[in-house]
Scaffold this motif. Structure first.
Motif, PDB file in Angstrom:
ATOM      1  N   LYS A  13     -38.948 -25.382  -4.981  1.00 22.46           N
ATOM      2  CA  LYS A  13     -38.222 -24.298  -4.329  1.00 22.46           C
ATOM      3  C   LYS A  13     -38.438 -22.989  -5.068  1.00 22.46           C
ATOM      4  O   LYS A  13     -38.672 -21.950  -4.455  1.00 22.46           O
ATOM      5  CB  LYS A  13     -36.726 -24.621  -4.250  1.00 22.46           C
ATOM      6  CG  LYS A  13     -35.918 -23.540  -3.541  1.00 22.46           C
ATOM      7  CD  LYS A  13     -34.452 -23.875  -3.465  1.00 22.46           C
ATOM      8  CE  LYS A  13     -33.611 -22.839  -2.779  1.00 22.46           C
ATOM      9  NZ  LYS A  13     -34.084 -21.486  -2.727  1.00 22.46           N
ATOM     10  N   HIS A  14     -38.396 -23.036  -6.383  1.00 19.10           N
ATOM     11  CA  HIS A  14     -38.602 -21.829  -7.184  1.00 19.10           C
ATOM     12  C   HIS A  14     -40.010 -21.267  -6.936  1.00 19.10           C
ATOM     13  O   HIS A  14     -40.171 -20.053  -6.755  1.00 19.10           O
ATOM     14  CB  HIS A  14     -38.415 -22.160  -8.665  1.00 19.10           C
ATOM     15  CG  HIS A  14     -38.371 -20.970  -9.557  1.00 19.10           C
ATOM     16  ND1 HIS A  14     -37.220 -20.293  -9.847  1.00 19.10           N
ATOM     17  CD2 HIS A  14     -39.351 -20.338 -10.221  1.00 19.10           C
ATOM     18  CE1 HIS A  14     -37.490 -19.287 -10.655  1.00 19.10           C
ATOM     19  NE2 HIS A  14     -38.793 -19.293 -10.902  1.00 19.10           N
ATOM     20  N   LEU A  15     -41.013 -22.135  -6.914  1.00 19.50           N
ATOM     21  CA  LEU A  15     -42.383 -21.704  -6.638  1.00 19.50           C
ATOM     22  C   LEU A  15     -42.492 -21.088  -5.245  1.00 19.50           C
ATOM     23  O   LEU A  15     -43.089 -20.024  -5.067  1.00 19.50           O
ATOM     24  CB  LEU A  15     -43.353 -22.882  -6.773  1.00 19.50           C
ATOM     25  CG  LEU A  15     -44.828 -22.586  -6.500  1.00 19.50           C
ATOM     26  CD1 LEU A  15     -45.384 -21.578  -7.491  1.00 19.50           C
ATOM     27  CD2 LEU A  15     -45.633 -23.876  -6.533  1.00 19.50           C
ATOM     28  N   ALA A  16     -41.890 -21.734  -4.279  1.00 18.94           N
ATOM     29  CA  ALA A  16     -41.929 -21.225  -2.902  1.00 18.94           C
ATOM     30  C   ALA A  16     -41.215 -19.875  -2.792  1.00 18.94           C
ATOM     31  O   ALA A  16     -41.694 -18.968  -2.107  1.00 18.94           O
ATOM     32  CB  ALA A  16     -41.298 -22.239  -1.943  1.00 18.94           C
ATOM     33  N   ASP A  17     -40.082 -19.726  -3.483  1.00 18.14           N
ATOM     34  CA  ASP A  17     -39.347 -18.455  -3.465  1.00 18.14           C
ATOM     35  C   ASP A  17     -40.180 -17.328  -4.077  1.00 18.14           C
ATOM     36  O   ASP A  17     -40.275 -16.234  -3.515  1.00 18.14           O
ATOM     37  CB  ASP A  17     -38.013 -18.581  -4.203  1.00 18.14           C
ATOM     38  CG  ASP A  17     -37.005 -19.439  -3.468  1.00 18.14           C
ATOM     39  OD1 ASP A  17     -37.212 -19.726  -2.270  1.00 18.14           O
ATOM     40  OD2 ASP A  17     -36.007 -19.839  -4.105  1.00 18.14           O
ATOM     41  N   LEU A  18     -40.782 -17.596  -5.242  1.00 22.27           N
ATOM     42  CA  LEU A  18     -41.616 -16.587  -5.890  1.00 22.27           C
ATOM     43  C   LEU A  18     -42.810 -16.222  -5.019  1.00 22.27           C
ATOM     44  O   LEU A  18     -43.132 -15.039  -4.844  1.00 22.27           O
ATOM     45  CB  LEU A  18     -42.117 -17.090  -7.241  1.00 22.27           C
ATOM     46  CG  LEU A  18     -41.100 -17.152  -8.376  1.00 22.27           C
ATOM     47  CD1 LEU A  18     -41.719 -17.847  -9.588  1.00 22.27           C
ATOM     48  CD2 LEU A  18     -40.646 -15.761  -8.752  1.00 22.27           C
ATOM     49  N   ALA A  19     -43.456 -17.222  -4.473  1.00 24.72           N
ATOM     50  CA  ALA A  19     -44.619 -16.983  -3.611  1.00 24.72           C
ATOM     51  C   ALA A  19     -44.206 -16.184  -2.376  1.00 24.72           C
ATOM     52  O   ALA A  19     -44.929 -15.287  -1.946  1.00 24.72           O
ATOM     53  CB  ALA A  19     -45.263 -18.301  -3.218  1.00 24.72           C
ATOM     54  N   ILE A  24     -47.615 -14.612  -0.756  1.00 27.11           N
ATOM     55  CA  ILE A  24     -48.816 -15.429  -0.910  1.00 27.11           C
ATOM     56  C   ILE A  24     -48.424 -16.889  -0.799  1.00 27.11           C
ATOM     57  O   ILE A  24     -47.242 -17.239  -0.880  1.00 27.11           O
ATOM     58  CB  ILE A  24     -49.527 -15.173  -2.264  1.00 27.11           C
ATOM     59  CG1 ILE A  24     -48.607 -15.528  -3.450  1.00 27.11           C
ATOM     60  CG2 ILE A  24     -50.025 -13.745  -2.367  1.00 27.11           C
ATOM     61  CD1 ILE A  24     -49.302 -15.455  -4.796  1.00 27.11           C
ATOM     62  N   ALA A  25     -49.405 -17.737  -0.615  1.00 27.15           N
ATOM     63  CA  ALA A  25     -49.143 -19.179  -0.521  1.00 27.15           C
ATOM     64  C   ALA A  25     -48.731 -19.713  -1.892  1.00 27.15           C
ATOM     65  O   ALA A  25     -49.252 -19.259  -2.917  1.00 27.15           O
ATOM     66  CB  ALA A  25     -50.399 -19.898  -0.039  1.00 27.15           C
ATOM     67  N   ALA A  30     -49.616 -20.831  -7.813  1.00 26.57           N
ATOM     68  CA  ALA A  30     -49.787 -21.845  -8.855  1.00 26.57           C
ATOM     69  C   ALA A  30     -51.181 -21.760  -9.470  1.00 26.57           C
ATOM     70  O   ALA A  30     -51.335 -21.835 -10.696  1.00 26.57           O
ATOM     71  CB  ALA A  30     -49.536 -23.237  -8.278  1.00 26.57           C
ATOM     72  N   ALA A  31     -52.202 -21.580  -8.649  1.00 26.65           N
ATOM     73  CA  ALA A  31     -53.572 -21.470  -9.160  1.00 26.65           C
ATOM     74  C   ALA A  31     -53.726 -20.227 -10.037  1.00 26.65           C
ATOM     75  O   ALA A  31     -54.340 -20.279 -11.111  1.00 26.65           O
ATOM     76  CB  ALA A  31     -54.562 -21.439  -8.004  1.00 26.65           C
TER      77      ALA A  31
END
Length: 64
Positions: A13-19, A24-25, A30-31
């Motif tokens: 969720k944190h990754l999705a929120d930041l993205a 961006i995807a 992450a990459a």
């Protein structure tokens, strides 16, 4: 290279929120984060190794 990473629900969720904020995807974020981590670690190591070599240059010269 393809890489699979297991994240907890909170991390995902944190990754999705930041993205989402960056528009961006999540996979792209992450990459980019991994590339940045690898680049900085390498540069940090090289800088530390250069300092050690410079600091001990006279000792290495005498030992050779």
């Amino acid at each position: 290279m393809r890489l699979s990473v297991d994240l907890t629900e909170a991390q995902e969720k944190h990754l999705a929120d930041l993205a989402g904020r960056l528009r961006i995807a999540p996979e792209s974020l992450a990459a980019a984060a991994l590339r940045d981590l690898l680049a900085h670690r390498e540069a940090d190591f090289e800088a530390a190794a250069a300092r050690v070599m410079e600091k001990n240059a006279e000792l290495y010269r005498r030992l050779s």
